[in-house]
Scaffold this motif. Structure first.
Motif, PDB file in Angstrom:
ATOM      1  N   ILE A  41       8.510 -12.769   0.839  1.00  0.00           N
ATOM      2  CA  ILE A  41       8.376 -12.306  -1.075  1.00  0.00           C
ATOM      3  C   ILE A  41       7.452 -11.790  -1.350  1.00  0.00           C
ATOM      4  CG2 ILE A  41       9.924 -11.644  -2.709  1.00  0.00           C
ATOM      5  CD1 ILE A  41      12.361 -13.196  -1.492  1.00  0.00           C
ATOM      6  N   LEU A  42       6.457 -12.438  -1.614  1.00  0.00           N
ATOM      7  CA  LEU A  42       4.995 -12.567  -1.714  1.00  0.00           C
ATOM      8  C   LEU A  42       4.560 -12.179  -1.721  1.00  0.00           C
ATOM      9  CD1 LEU A  42       3.299 -14.037  -4.463  1.00  0.00           C
ATOM     10  CD2 LEU A  42       2.920 -15.337  -2.258  1.00  0.00           C
ATOM     11  N   PRO A  94      -7.397   1.515 -10.738  1.00  0.00           N
ATOM     12  CA  PRO A  94      -7.386   0.812 -10.850  1.00  0.00           C
ATOM     13  C   PRO A  94      -6.340  -1.042 -10.921  1.00  0.00           C
ATOM     14  CG  PRO A  94      -6.669   1.597 -12.242  1.00  0.00           C
ATOM     15  CD  PRO A  94      -7.293   2.477 -11.136  1.00  0.00           C
ATOM     16  N   PRO A  95      -5.866  -1.874 -10.861  1.00  0.00           N
ATOM     17  CA  PRO A  95      -4.875  -2.824 -10.404  1.00  0.00           C
ATOM     18  C   PRO A  95      -3.931  -2.076 -11.292  1.00  0.00           C
ATOM     19  CG  PRO A  95      -6.441  -4.002 -11.612  1.00  0.00           C
ATOM     20  CD  PRO A  95      -7.044  -2.624 -11.419  1.00  0.00           C
ATOM     21  N   VAL A  96      -2.316  -2.258 -10.490  1.00  0.00           N
ATOM     22  CA  VAL A  96      -1.084  -2.269 -11.207  1.00  0.00           C
ATOM     23  C   VAL A  96      -0.861  -3.080 -12.188  1.00  0.00           C
ATOM     24  CG1 VAL A  96       1.130  -1.621 -10.933  1.00  0.00           C
ATOM     25  CG2 VAL A  96      -0.812  -0.588  -9.159  1.00  0.00           C
ATOM     26  N   LEU A 151       4.877  -8.027  -2.758  1.00  0.00           N
ATOM     27  CA  LEU A 151       3.449  -8.019  -4.461  1.00  0.00           C
ATOM     28  C   LEU A 151       2.527  -7.547  -3.704  1.00  0.00           C
ATOM     29  CD1 LEU A 151       5.536 -11.308  -6.387  1.00  0.00           C
ATOM     30  CD2 LEU A 151       4.986  -8.961  -6.546  1.00  0.00           C
ATOM     31  N   LEU A 152       1.831  -8.502  -3.107  1.00  0.00           N
ATOM     32  CA  LEU A 152       0.315  -8.940  -3.285  1.00  0.00           C
ATOM     33  C   LEU A 152      -0.006  -7.285  -1.947  1.00  0.00           C
ATOM     34  CD1 LEU A 152      -0.416 -12.683  -2.134  1.00  0.00           C
ATOM     35  CD2 LEU A 152      -0.626 -11.214  -4.482  1.00  0.00           C
ATOM     36  N   ILE A 153       0.741  -6.611  -0.882  1.00  0.00           N
ATOM     37  CA  ILE A 153       0.488  -6.354   0.084  1.00  0.00           C
ATOM     38  C   ILE A 153       0.572  -4.528  -0.561  1.00  0.00           C
ATOM     39  CG2 ILE A 153       0.983  -3.970   1.972  1.00  0.00           C
ATOM     40  CD1 ILE A 153       1.646  -7.171   3.303  1.00  0.00           C
ATOM     41  N   PRO A 154       1.932  -4.373  -1.750  1.00  0.00           N
ATOM     42  CA  PRO A 154       1.647  -3.125  -2.731  1.00  0.00           C
ATOM     43  C   PRO A 154       1.010  -2.954  -3.783  1.00  0.00           C
ATOM     44  CG  PRO A 154       3.868  -4.370  -2.281  1.00  0.00           C
ATOM     45  CD  PRO A 154       2.668  -5.012  -2.060  1.00  0.00           C
TER      46      PRO A 154
END
Length: 508
Positions: A169-170, A206-208, A174-177
């Motif tokens: 799930i991490l 920019p980062p989300v 989270l990381l790939i999107p």
């Protein structure tokens, strides 16, 4: 505080002076010299008004919180008078020492309003997750549901994969999107369709970041709507669960609750002996597939039709069969608990030599009792009808019965210095002892008030015969008995029926 007289507020036109230690006030006074009289008065009124507000806040103990109006403060003070917040926190802490509310703030309307706004601005992620779960279980996208069932199947067959699930799930959620958001693919264009996606190069976006929604925005009101509906859903589920579980478990229907207890006890025995033999992986797998399949719209329609055609008409019949089986096979001892209570009838010897009814007491008032040693009068009631059963009990017999075994209750209490009647009215008399006073030559009675009889020739303690020893109790024993006699009455009581009491959530 000093009392204010009439002269204290005579000059009402000028503002009330307020002492201030702010150096800015001195500077402002210097600047006032360049202003007109009206402007100086206006500025002075503004400053005094601000100082008065601050002083009122200090007196009332309120903090100058931004966004709090006078109405909110008045309502907060009113609620603090109605709701004893400190008493509530202390009672909770006493009932459960692990819950310490001393470090938690007390109830405050502005704090509650601010916390609700902050909570509502950040609760959107929960409702997004809830909507995704609903769409997943309702087969909105069948490929997503089948993928979920595949993952669920692998985890059920190999439970050790649960350790891999949080890491997956991490990475996947989270990381790939987040990486794709920083490295977006090129825009698709018909003239440049040969370009492919490449992860090389610096980030292009920019980062989300997850930020709370703005107040009074559309997302803010959507969260309020979802929160409102979630509270209603919880209330309905809560009431439905209580309506099903409470009648079956609170012994309002004792046969039904006893049947449930019997089946629960048997189930515990079976699970203790055979739980290691059950295929738990297949059972959990079947439960998950069944619950997910029930969310399909086609299956729900079929279940609704089956329930309407076959289950509802036979529901009353099944309930009747269950009640019949319970009434025949579940036998309850519904007789209430009974106890025997006692009361002692005390009589005192009058100056004319006749026994007078004194009172009914819970103590026999024997010669060596604590109340007799302290020279206290016996406590009780004058009439039989005034004797009340113990708290929580009621009479199960209509009349009192005389205890014919007077010797037994005397021996159980280890009472000495009495004469016991084993026949007749079963009275237990005090025995009067006479002593010779070597100095005065007088014999004093039991109360020690004066001489009871002429002194004997020999100075020694003399115990007169008891009823068992005497030959004629009525003739010889009348003058040798003390001033008190008692006998024991008994009666049966049973537990009183207690009305049903409601239990609140906070006292559980």
């Amino acid at each position: 505080m000093d009392e204010f007289t009439v002269d204290a507020f005579v000059n009402r036109d000028d503002p009330i002076p307020v002492i201030s230690f702010d150096p800015q006030n001195d500077l402002s006074d210097e600047v006032e010299g360049d202003l007109s009289d009206s402007e100086r008065k206006r500025d002075r009124l503004k400053r005094h008004g601000k100082n008065l507000k601050e002083n009122m806040r200090k007196v009332t103990g309120q903090k100058s919180e931004p966004g709090t109006s006078m109405q909110d403060r008045i309502l907060e003070k009113l609620l603090q008078q109605v709701i004893p917040v400190e008493d509530l926190s202390s009672s909770r802490a006493e009932s459960s020492p692990a819950l310490d509310y001393t470090s938690r703030p007390s109830f405050s309307l502005p704090t509650m309003s601010a916390n609700f706004r902050r909570f509502n601005a950040r609760i959107g992620v929960v409702f997004v997750f809830q909507s995704k779960v609903i769409r997943l279980l309702s087969w909105n996208t069948p490929t997503h549901t089948l993928s979920f069932l595949a993952v669920y199947t692998f985890i059920c067959l190999d439970p050790y994969l649960l350790t891999v699930l949080p890491l997956a799930i991490l990475l996947l959620a989270l990381l790939i999107p987040s990486f794709i958001a920083r490295h977006p693919p090129p825009t698709t264009n018909a003239a440049h369709a040969t370009y492919g996606y490449s992860t090389a190069g610096p980030p292009l976006a920019p980062p989300v970041t997850v930020k709370p929604v703005k107040e009074l925005s559309k997302d803010f009101f959507r969260n309020m709507r979802d929160l409102q509906n979630s509270m209603e859903d919880f209330s309905r589920v809560h009431d439905q669960v209580l309506s099903i579980l409470t009648p079956a478990t609170n012994f309002s229907n004792e046969p039904l609750s006893s049947t449930l207890f019997l089946f629960g006890f048997l189930a515990i025995l079976v699970m203790l002996t055979a739980s290691h033999l059950l295929p738990w992986r297949l059972i959990v797998l079947g439960i998950g597939w069944t619950v997910t399949a029930l969310g399909h719209p086609t299956i729900q329609k079929q279940m609704h039709s089956v329930h309407k055609q076959h289950i509802i008409p036979r529901e009353v019949q099944a309930k009747t069969l269950l009640d019949t089986w319970i009434s025949q096979d579940i036998i309850l001892d519904s007789a209430p608990e009974t106890r025997e209570v006692e009361i002692f009838e005390l009589q005192k010897l009058s100056s004319a030599g006749e026994w007078e009814s004194w009172l009914f007491s819970s103590s026999p008032y024997d010669p060596l009792s604590e109340s007799r040693i302290r020279h206290e009068r016996p406590k009780g009631t004058r009439f039989f009808e005034d004797v009340q059963p113990p708290k929580g009990w009621e009479w199960s017999e209509k009349k009192w019965a005389l205890d014919l075994w007077s010797r037994e209750w005397v021996e159980e209490r280890i009472i000495t210095g009495v004469e016991v009647e084993t026949e007749g009215e079963r009275w237990v008399y005090d025995i009067r002892y006479e002593y010779e006073d070597s100095d005065q030559g007088l014999i004093y009675g039991e109360d020690g008030e004066g001489p009871a009889s002429p002194p004997p020739k020999k100075g020694k303690k003399k115990a007169l015969p008891t009823w068992e020893e005497g030959s004629d109790a009525e003739s010889e024993g009348r003058g040798r008995r003390g001033e008190w006699r008692r006998r024991r009455w008994v009666r049966m009581v049973k537990r009183k029926w207690q009305p049903r009491r409601s239990v609140s959530e906070g006292s559980r």
